[in-house]
Design a protein around this motif. Structure first.
Motif, PDB file in Angstrom:
ATOM      1  N   ALA A  20       1.218  -1.004   0.186  1.00 41.42           N
ATOM      2  CA  ALA A  20       0.138  -0.418   0.010  1.00 41.42           C
ATOM      3  C   ALA A  20       1.038   1.268   0.093  1.00 41.42           C
ATOM      4  O   ALA A  20       0.667   2.531  -0.965  1.00 41.42           O
ATOM      5  CB  ALA A  20      -0.781   0.383   1.544  1.00 41.42           C
ATOM      6  N   CYS A  21       2.331   1.399   0.674  1.00 39.10           N
ATOM      7  CA  CYS A  21       2.574   2.789   1.020  1.00 39.10           C
ATOM      8  C   CYS A  21       3.514   2.787  -0.437  1.00 39.10           C
ATOM      9  O   CYS A  21       4.032   4.030  -0.741  1.00 39.10           O
ATOM     10  CB  CYS A  21       3.676   2.573   1.682  1.00 39.10           C
ATOM     11  N   SER A  22       4.400   1.304  -0.658  1.00 39.65           N
ATOM     12  CA  SER A  22       5.304   1.522  -1.922  1.00 39.65           C
ATOM     13  C   SER A  22       3.917   2.083  -3.406  1.00 39.65           C
ATOM     14  O   SER A  22       4.336   2.593  -4.269  1.00 39.65           O
ATOM     15  CB  SER A  22       5.282   0.273  -2.349  1.00 39.65           C
ATOM     16  N   LEU A  23       2.292   1.746  -3.676  1.00 43.81           N
ATOM     17  CA  LEU A  23       1.851   2.323  -4.657  1.00 43.81           C
ATOM     18  C   LEU A  23       1.377   3.209  -4.488  1.00 43.81           C
ATOM     19  O   LEU A  23       1.204   4.560  -5.306  1.00 43.81           O
ATOM     20  CB  LEU A  23       0.505   0.744  -4.529  1.00 43.81           C
ATOM     21  N   TRP A  24       0.747   3.727  -3.041  1.00 43.81           N
ATOM     22  CA  TRP A  24       1.207   4.625  -2.966  1.00 43.81           C
ATOM     23  C   TRP A  24       2.188   6.332  -3.072  1.00 43.81           C
ATOM     24  O   TRP A  24       1.445   7.246  -3.418  1.00 43.81           O
ATOM     25  CB  TRP A  24       0.226   5.826  -1.516  1.00 43.81           C
ATOM     26  N   LEU A  25       3.259   6.356  -3.018  1.00 44.23           N
ATOM     27  CA  LEU A  25       4.100   6.811  -2.615  1.00 44.23           C
ATOM     28  C   LEU A  25       4.863   6.880  -4.573  1.00 44.23           C
ATOM     29  O   LEU A  25       5.453   7.892  -4.950  1.00 44.23           O
ATOM     30  CB  LEU A  25       5.358   6.495  -1.800  1.00 44.23           C
ATOM     31  N   SER A  26       4.585   6.258  -6.082  1.00 44.44           N
ATOM     32  CA  SER A  26       4.488   5.416  -6.705  1.00 44.44           C
ATOM     33  C   SER A  26       3.711   6.527  -7.671  1.00 44.44           C
ATOM     34  O   SER A  26       4.067   6.468  -8.846  1.00 44.44           O
ATOM     35  CB  SER A  26       5.229   4.489  -6.661  1.00 44.44           C
ATOM     36  N   GLY A  27       2.604   6.350  -7.644  1.00 41.73           N
ATOM     37  CA  GLY A  27       1.713   6.903  -8.039  1.00 41.73           C
ATOM     38  C   GLY A  27       1.522   8.196  -8.449  1.00 41.73           C
ATOM     39  O   GLY A  27       2.659   8.857  -8.030  1.00 41.73           O
ATOM     40  N   PRO A  28       1.202   9.344  -9.514  1.00 39.46           N
ATOM     41  CA  PRO A  28       0.771  10.267  -9.791  1.00 39.46           C
ATOM     42  C   PRO A  28       0.514  11.442  -9.125  1.00 39.46           C
ATOM     43  O   PRO A  28       0.791  11.307  -7.775  1.00 39.46           O
ATOM     44  CB  PRO A  28      -0.375  10.064 -10.887  1.00 39.46           C
ATOM     45  N   GLY A  29       1.941  12.171  -8.954  1.00 37.19           N
ATOM     46  CA  GLY A  29       2.067  13.211  -7.657  1.00 37.19           C
ATOM     47  C   GLY A  29       0.519  14.507  -8.409  1.00 37.19           C
ATOM     48  O   GLY A  29      -0.160  14.512  -9.310  1.00 37.19           O
ATOM     49  N   ILE A  30       0.449  14.896  -6.895  1.00 36.82           N
ATOM     50  CA  ILE A  30      -0.376  16.052  -7.744  1.00 36.82           C
ATOM     51  C   ILE A  30       0.167  17.736  -7.373  1.00 36.82           C
ATOM     52  O   ILE A  30      -0.575  19.051  -8.503  1.00 36.82           O
ATOM     53  CB  ILE A  30      -1.614  16.351  -7.005  1.00 36.82           C
ATOM     54  N   ALA A  31       1.492  17.802  -7.764  1.00 38.20           N
ATOM     55  CA  ALA A  31       2.584  19.105  -7.662  1.00 38.20           C
ATOM     56  C   ALA A  31       2.319  19.341  -9.338  1.00 38.20           C
ATOM     57  O   ALA A  31       2.862  18.790 -10.368  1.00 38.20           O
ATOM     58  CB  ALA A  31       3.349  18.421  -6.356  1.00 38.20           C
ATOM     59  N   GLU A  32       2.495  20.697 -10.007  1.00 34.91           N
ATOM     60  CA  GLU A  32       2.373  21.316 -10.708  1.00 34.91           C
ATOM     61  C   GLU A  32       3.941  21.233 -10.876  1.00 34.91           C
ATOM     62  O   GLU A  32       4.454  22.782 -11.371  1.00 34.91           O
ATOM     63  CB  GLU A  32       1.947  21.977 -10.978  1.00 34.91           C
ATOM     64  N   THR A  33       5.353  20.653 -10.732  1.00 33.70           N
ATOM     65  CA  THR A  33       6.167  20.425 -10.464  1.00 33.70           C
ATOM     66  C   THR A  33       7.133  19.864 -12.245  1.00 33.70           C
ATOM     67  O   THR A  33       5.919  19.485 -12.388  1.00 33.70           O
ATOM     68  CB  THR A  33       7.267  20.572  -9.987  1.00 33.70           C
ATOM     69  N   ASP A  34       8.481  19.787 -11.918  1.00 32.41           N
ATOM     70  CA  ASP A  34       8.639  18.627 -13.027  1.00 32.41           C
ATOM     71  C   ASP A  34       8.873  16.796 -12.280  1.00 32.41           C
ATOM     72  O   ASP A  34       9.631  16.437 -12.546  1.00 32.41           O
ATOM     73  CB  ASP A  34       9.971  19.847 -13.182  1.00 32.41           C
ATOM     74  N   THR A  35       8.153  17.214 -11.173  1.00 31.34           N
ATOM     75  CA  THR A  35       8.387  14.994 -11.198  1.00 31.34           C
ATOM     76  C   THR A  35       7.899  14.270 -11.760  1.00 31.34           C
ATOM     77  O   THR A  35       6.621  15.165 -12.422  1.00 31.34           O
ATOM     78  CB  THR A  35       7.621  14.644  -9.805  1.00 31.34           C
ATOM     79  N   PRO A  36       8.531  13.304 -11.610  1.00 31.58           N
ATOM     80  CA  PRO A  36       7.468  12.794 -13.064  1.00 31.58           C
ATOM     81  C   PRO A  36       5.875  11.957 -12.716  1.00 31.58           C
ATOM     82  O   PRO A  36       6.064  12.302 -11.957  1.00 31.58           O
ATOM     83  CB  PRO A  36       8.494  11.153 -12.839  1.00 31.58           C
ATOM     84  N   ASP A  37       5.634  11.559 -13.647  1.00 30.18           N
ATOM     85  CA  ASP A  37       4.159  10.826 -13.220  1.00 30.18           C
ATOM     86  C   ASP A  37       4.101   9.999 -12.138  1.00 30.18           C
ATOM     87  O   ASP A  37       3.485  10.051 -11.438  1.00 30.18           O
ATOM     88  CB  ASP A  37       3.118  11.265 -14.117  1.00 30.18           C
ATOM     89  N   TYR A  38       5.179   9.049 -12.637  1.00 30.60           N
ATOM     90  CA  TYR A  38       5.380   7.873 -12.292  1.00 30.60           C
ATOM     91  C   TYR A  38       6.507   7.478 -11.128  1.00 30.60           C
ATOM     92  O   TYR A  38       7.302   7.766 -12.476  1.00 30.60           O
ATOM     93  CB  TYR A  38       4.337   6.809 -12.189  1.00 30.60           C
ATOM     94  N   ARG A  39       6.703   7.325  -9.913  1.00 31.81           N
ATOM     95  CA  ARG A  39       7.869   6.930  -9.614  1.00 31.81           C
ATOM     96  C   ARG A  39       7.839   5.528  -8.674  1.00 31.81           C
ATOM     97  O   ARG A  39       7.875   5.506  -7.952  1.00 31.81           O
ATOM     98  CB  ARG A  39       8.540   8.253  -7.960  1.00 31.81           C
ATOM     99  N   TRP A  40       9.132   4.386 -10.007  1.00 32.91           N
ATOM    100  CA  TRP A  40       8.813   3.405  -9.973  1.00 32.91           C
ATOM    101  C   TRP A  40       9.666   2.981  -9.016  1.00 32.91           C
ATOM    102  O   TRP A  40       9.274   1.788  -8.391  1.00 32.91           O
ATOM    103  CB  TRP A  40       8.577   2.994 -11.157  1.00 32.91           C
ATOM    104  N   TYR A  41      10.081   3.739  -8.588  1.00 31.05           N
ATOM    105  CA  TYR A  41      11.901   3.076  -7.374  1.00 31.05           C
ATOM    106  C   TYR A  41      10.964   3.062  -6.367  1.00 31.05           C
ATOM    107  O   TYR A  41      11.544   2.150  -5.219  1.00 31.05           O
ATOM    108  CB  TYR A  41      12.851   4.227  -7.588  1.00 31.05           C
ATOM    109  N   PHE A  42      10.189   3.865  -5.990  1.00 26.68           N
ATOM    110  CA  PHE A  42       9.527   3.287  -4.807  1.00 26.68           C
ATOM    111  C   PHE A  42       8.517   1.590  -4.456  1.00 26.68           C
ATOM    112  O   PHE A  42       9.128   1.068  -3.289  1.00 26.68           O
ATOM    113  CB  PHE A  42       8.316   3.573  -3.979  1.00 26.68           C
ATOM    114  N   MET A  43       8.462   1.213  -5.821  1.00 30.69           N
ATOM    115  CA  MET A  43       8.392  -0.141  -6.008  1.00 30.69           C
ATOM    116  C   MET A  43       9.682  -0.909  -5.458  1.00 30.69           C
ATOM    117  O   MET A  43       9.296  -2.611  -5.151  1.00 30.69           O
ATOM    118  CB  MET A  43       7.791  -0.825  -7.015  1.00 30.69           C
ATOM    119  N   LEU A  44      10.401  -0.332  -5.384  1.00 31.23           N
ATOM    120  CA  LEU A  44      12.074  -1.251  -4.985  1.00 31.23           C
ATOM    121  C   LEU A  44      12.574  -2.491  -3.578  1.00 31.23           C
ATOM    122  O   LEU A  44      12.422  -3.082  -3.494  1.00 31.23           O
ATOM    123  CB  LEU A  44      13.102  -0.590  -5.018  1.00 31.23           C
TER     124      LEU A  44
END
Length: 87
Positions: A20-44
């Motif tokens: 649950a925590c990995s999916l929550w943190l790897s999901g799309p962010g809501i900020a309008e910044t340069d962060t990628p939509d999905y951060r898959w490194y949390f799934m590690l």
């Protein structure tokens, strides 16, 4: 028998928590910044937990598997406690 029940219970609860925590943190962010939509490194962290889970099936690697399941669980527990400002 009781040891197996505790170990299976630990695996179910910690696995759901880490997933649950990995999916929550790897999901799309809501900020309008340069962060990628999905951060898959949390799934590690979930991958590390899965490897530890699989190592628990052999008698020789059971203790190593328990240690590997503790690492991501304690990491996310630490992050949750820091977010709630309890630690």
């Amino acid at each position: 028998m009781f040891e197996k029940m505790v170990r299976y219970g630990w695996n179910v609860l910690s696995g759901l928590f880490v997933l649950a925590c990995s999916l929550w943190l790897s999901g799309p962010g809501i900020a309008e910044t340069d962060t990628p939509d999905y951060r898959w490194y949390f799934m590690l962290w979930f991958l590390l937990w899965t490897i530890g889970f699989l190592l628990q099936f052999k008698q020789r690697t059971k203790s190593m598997g328990l240690v590997l399941t503790f690492i991501p669980t304690l990491y996310y527990l630490f992050l949750a406690l820091r977010a709630m400002e309890l630690f």
